[in-house]
Design an enzyme around this catalytic site. Structure first.
Site, PDB file in Angstrom:
ATOM      1  CG  ASP A   1       4.996   2.980  10.508  1.00  0.00           C
ATOM      2  OD1 ASP A   1       5.640   2.044  10.003  1.00  0.00           O
ATOM      3  OD2 ASP A   1       3.868   2.836  11.030  1.00  0.00           O
TER       4      ASP A   1
ATOM      5  CG  HIS B   1       4.837   0.310  15.337  1.00  0.00           C
ATOM      6  ND1 HIS B   1       4.541   1.614  15.662  1.00  0.00           N
ATOM      7  CD2 HIS B   1       4.204   0.065  14.162  1.00  0.00           C
ATOM      8  CE1 HIS B   1       3.767   2.137  14.719  1.00  0.00           C
ATOM      9  NE2 HIS B   1       3.537   1.213  13.795  1.00  0.00           N
TER      10      HIS B   1
ATOM     11  CB  SER C   1       6.136  -2.970  12.628  1.00  0.00           C
ATOM     12  OG  SER C   1       4.884  -3.502  12.253  1.00  0.00           O
TER      13      SER C   1
ATOM     14  CG  HIS D   1       0.180   3.017  13.446  1.00  0.00           C
ATOM     15  ND1 HIS D   1       0.983   2.773  12.352  1.00  0.00           N
ATOM     16  CD2 HIS D   1      -0.656   4.028  13.065  1.00  0.00           C
ATOM     17  CE1 HIS D   1       0.643   3.590  11.370  1.00  0.00           C
ATOM     18  NE2 HIS D   1      -0.347   4.351  11.766  1.00  0.00           N
TER      19      HIS D   1
ATOM     20  CG  ASP E   1       1.609  -1.515  12.189  1.00  0.00           C
ATOM     21  OD1 ASP E   1       1.490  -0.286  12.307  1.00  0.00           O
ATOM     22  OD2 ASP E   1       2.690  -2.082  11.951  1.00  0.00           O
TER      23      ASP E   1
ATOM     24  CG  MET F   1      -2.958   2.466  10.195  1.00  0.00           C
ATOM     25  SD  MET F   1      -1.667   1.407   9.520  1.00  0.00           S
ATOM     26  CE  MET F   1      -1.231   0.500  10.993  1.00  0.00           C
TER      27      MET F   1
END
Ligand code: DX5
Ligand code: ZN
Length: 213
Positions: free
Chosen positions: A172, A34, A9, A67, A36, A69
Site C-alpha cells: 500500500d 480499500h 483506495s 485499513h 482508509d 490507521m
C-alpha cells in the site's frame, strides 16, 4: 488469469459521489475496495468512519478491505464489522495487544490482517503469522495518498514471504505501473492503488496493474 488482486483506495475517489465511485471500480475489475480510516492521532489526517462505510456497503459485493490507521483499534472493531467489513487490517504500532485484537477480528468470522509502517521490522510478525490472513506492507508513511514508493519495501516483502509461503501480502502506497512489477516479483499478491487508479481510466489502469506493468 493472474493471481494479482487490485484494491483501489477510495481515499482518492470523489467523496461527493462515493457510492457511484464504488460501483465504477467494481465495473472496472477491482477485486477489493480499500477503505482508509484515519483518526488524526495515529496518522496526521482524518478521513471517515463506520457510518460512511455502511452507507456504501449496499453498492457492491466486492470485498470491503478496511485499513484502520487509528490508535487502539480494539475500541472500534465491532463498529466496522457491523458496517460491513470483510477484512480488517490493524497496525502493529497502534495497539499494545496485537494478538488479542487479531483474535477479536476473527471472532466475527471475517479476515484479519496486520500492517507495518516502513520502519517497523518484520520480526514483530513471527509469533502471529499463522493467525493472519494477510500482511499489509506500507510502502509509504501512512496518512496521505499520492506519495512516492519507498524502495526498501522490496526487501521487506521478501522477508514476509520467507515467514509464510501462503499468507496474502498486500502492498500500500505509491503503487503504479512503474512500481508494481518488482513487488510481484518479491512475492506480494494484493495491491492498493489510490491516486494511480483514480487519476485515469479506471479499467485501463486496473488492467495495466493486473498485468504487472
Ligand atoms: C495511505 C493509505 C493508502 C493510500 C494510497 O496512508 O493507506 O491506501 O490511499 O494512495 P496512493 O496509491 O496514492 O499512494
Ligand atoms: Zn491504505
Amino acid at each position: 488469469m493472474s493471481n494479482v488482486k487490485i484494491a483501489p483506495s477510495i481515499l482518492s475517489a470523489d467523496f461527493s459521489r462515493l457510492g457511484e465511485e464504488v460501483v465504477a471500480i467494481d465495473k472496472a475489475g477491482a477485486d477489493y475496495v480499500h477503505i482508509d480510516v484515519m483518526d488524526g492521532v495515529f496518522v496526521p489526517n482524518i478521513t471517515f468512519g463506520a457510518p460512511v462505510i455502511k452507507a456504501v456497503r449496499g453498492k457492491t459485493d466486492l470485498v470491503f478491505d478496511v485499513h484502520l490507521m487509528i490508535d487502539k483499534p480494539e475500541r472500534y472493531i465491532e463498529d466496522f464489522v457491523k458496517a460491513g467489513a470483510d477484512l480488517i487490517t490493524v497496525h502493529a504500532e497502534s495497539t499494545i495487544h496485537l494478538h488479542r485484537v487479531i483474535q477479536q477480528i476473527k471472532s466475527y468470522g471475517i479476515k484479519a490482517a496486520v500492517s507495518l509502517n516502513p520502519a517497523t521490522p518484520v520480526d514483530i510478525l513471527k509469533y502471529i503469522i499463522d493467525d493472519l490472513d494477510m500482511v499489509l506492507i506500507m510502502s509509504v508513511n501512512p496518512g496521505f495518498g499520492g506519495q512516492k514508493f519507498i524502495e526498501s519495501t522490496i526487501e521487506k516483502i521478501k522477508d514476509v514471504r520467507k515467514l509464510s509461503e501462503t499468507v496474502d501480502i498486500q502492498v500500500d502506497g505509491g503503487i503504479t505501473d512503474q512500481t508494481i512489477g518488482k513487488c510481484i516479483e518479491a512475492g506480494a499478491n494484493i495491491f492498493v492503488a489510490g491516486s494511480y487508479v483514480f487519476s485515469g481510466d479506471y479499467k485501463e489502469r486496473i488492467d495495466k496493474l493486473k498485468r504487472g506493468c
